[in-house]
Structure formats: structure tokens, C-alpha cells
Design an enzyme around this catalytic site. Structure first.
Site, PDB file in Angstrom:
ATOM      1  N   HIS A   1      35.152   9.834  22.574  1.00 50.97           N
ATOM      2  CA  HIS A   1      36.308  10.734  22.420  1.00 50.97           C
ATOM      3  C   HIS A   1      37.343  10.122  21.499  1.00 50.97           C
ATOM      4  O   HIS A   1      37.430   8.907  21.320  1.00 50.97           O
ATOM      5  CB  HIS A   1      36.940  11.041  23.786  1.00 50.97           C
ATOM      6  CG  HIS A   1      37.767   9.911  24.347  1.00 50.97           C
ATOM      7  ND1 HIS A   1      39.071   9.664  23.956  1.00 50.97           N
ATOM      8  CD2 HIS A   1      37.465   8.956  25.263  1.00 50.97           C
ATOM      9  CE1 HIS A   1      39.543   8.620  24.607  1.00 50.97           C
ATOM     10  NE2 HIS A   1      38.589   8.162  25.412  1.00 50.97           N
ATOM     11  N   CYS A   2      38.136  10.979  20.888  1.00 58.33           N
ATOM     12  CA  CYS A   2      39.370  10.575  20.226  1.00 58.33           C
ATOM     13  C   CYS A   2      40.466  11.363  20.924  1.00 58.33           C
ATOM     14  O   CYS A   2      40.336  11.674  22.108  1.00 58.33           O
ATOM     15  CB  CYS A   2      39.310  10.813  18.715  1.00 58.33           C
ATOM     16  SG  CYS A   2      38.869  12.497  18.233  1.00 58.33           S
TER      17      CYS A   2
END
Length: 230
Positions: free
Chosen positions: A119-120
């Protein structure tokens, strides 16, 4: 260890993804499984312990812009194995240099039977670029096919122009590495070994020559006591 690559027809089906999914706007706040054991999504998913346990996540790759470090951070370090990558979410960021460490982390997790969330902050540009590169090499496909494969599971992804350029460049890099790895080296080693042995034989021969006494071809002369010394 990578699974056997699907044949062309099977690979087409993999790239197309599930055809019965109706994408809804709110799904961008969820994560999607891109390939077996690899999930892609936004930071908000990583903040929900209930969601992570439900998804059976074991490893988390947290990719964040350095300016977001105060908020985008591991929340459950005692329960999951984390990798944190501090990068810049702009077109100048060199992802290719950072990617190998992330790939090794994901490979190790998947090989041990784990499930990885990448994820970012929003799961739109930065983390999808990493997942596209991983998927490209995982299935040994082109960058276009890898991008479509990821988009067909998480419709909202849109890597920025700089990331997209690097995704294209990475195809040539991983294919070159595959070619080098598959190049037969046995024959080369055998030739080198024979060459060294021949050189050793030549050296022994030269050494014997140095040790061998000089032999004159002239007939041996007898001393004549009546001859005059000069």
C-alpha cells in the site's frame, strides 16, 4: 519459487481477470488481490486490524512519500512483518533502484505461504507501480499486459508518467536478467578449465627445460699432453 507460467490462453484469462466484478467508487478504499497472496490497496486498509486479520495478511509493504511519514506508518508491528520504503511520489523518483529490495521481501513472504499487502497512501500511483513491476516479472509478461492485469483488478490505479516510463524500462531489465540466468555456463567453465590445464602443462614443460642439463653436440676431445697450451 515461481509457479509454472500459464500457457498463452490461460495467461490471457489471467490478464483479463474476473469478469463478474462490478467496480464501485468506494472500492478504491478497499484492497484487491492482484495475484495469489499479493494484495494492493490504500493506507486506510492497513489501519484496520480486523480487516487485515480477515484477509489473513502476514506481511505489509508500506510505501510512503517522505512527507507522509508522520501518518502513513506501521500500526501493528507486533502482529505483522513490515517493510517501509520512504520515497517521493513524483515523476523524478527512481523506483527501479528501490524495487529489488521490495521484490525480495514479497518473494520471501509468498514462498513461506504468507499474504502480502502493498500500500501507499491512496493506492493509486506509487504502490501500483511496484505491483505492476512485480507482476510483470512474476508472470514474465510485457509491461502492457502487467498494467492491464493490475488495472483489471483495481480499476482506479493510475501510475504517474515518470513511474510509467520506469515500468516500461523495467521490462528490458528483467528480460535481460532472465537471458543471462539461462545462458549455459558449463561449456565455458570446461573450456576455461582445459585452458588452465594446458597452461599448467606448458609451464611444467618449460620448467623441465630449465632443469635439463645442456648437452653439447661436439665430439669429446682428449687431452694431448704434448700439445702446447695457448
Amino acid at each position: 519459487m515461481m509457479p509454472p507460467r500459464p500457457d498463452e490462453e490461460e495467461m490471457r484469462a489471467v490478464i483479463q481477470g474476473p469478469g463478474d466484478v462490478e467496480w464501485r467508487y468506494e472500492m478504491r478504499r478497499e484492497c484487491q488481490e492482484i495475484l495469489p497472496g499479493l494484495l494492493l490497496g490504500p493506507f486506510v486498509v492497513s489501519k484496520s486490524l480486523e480487516t487485515l486479520l480477515q484477509l489473513k495478511v502476514t506481511h505489509i509493504v508500506c510505501i510512503r512519500d517522505v512527507k507522509e511519514a508522520f501518518s502513513v506508518r506501521p500500526r501493528f508491528e507486533g502482529q505483522f512483518t513490515y517493510m517501509v520504503l520512504d520515497v517521493e511520489d513524483n515523476e523524478e523518483q527512481n523506483l527501479i533502484r528501490v524495487f529489488p529490495a521490495a521484490k525480495q521481501f514479497i518473494d520471501t513472504a509468498l514462498a513461506s505461504g504468507g499474504r502480502v499487502l502493498v500500500h501507499c497512501n491512496g493506492g493509486i500511483s506509487l504502490s501500483p507501480a511496484f505491483v505492476v513491476m512485480f507482476t510483470m516479472q512474476y508472470y514474465q509478461i510485457s509491461w502492457e499486459d502487467a498494467l492491464h492485469l493490475v488495472q483489471n483488478r483495481r480499476y482506479c490505479i493510475s501510475p504517474n508518467g515518470g513511474f510509467l516510463t520506469q515500468i516500461k524500462e523495467y521490462e528490458a531489465i528483467y528480460r535481460a536478467n532472465l537471458a543471462v540466468a539461462s545462458y549455459p555456463t558449463t561449456g565455458t567453465r570446461s573450456v576455461s578449465r582445459r585452458k588452465r590445464e594446458d597452461e599448467d602443462d606448458d609451464e611444467d614443460y618449460r620448467e623441465d627445460d630449465r632443469k635439463r642439463p645442456l648437452v653439447s653436440n661436439e665430439p669429446e676431445r682428449t687431452h694431448d699432453p704434448d700439445a702446447m697450451e695457448t
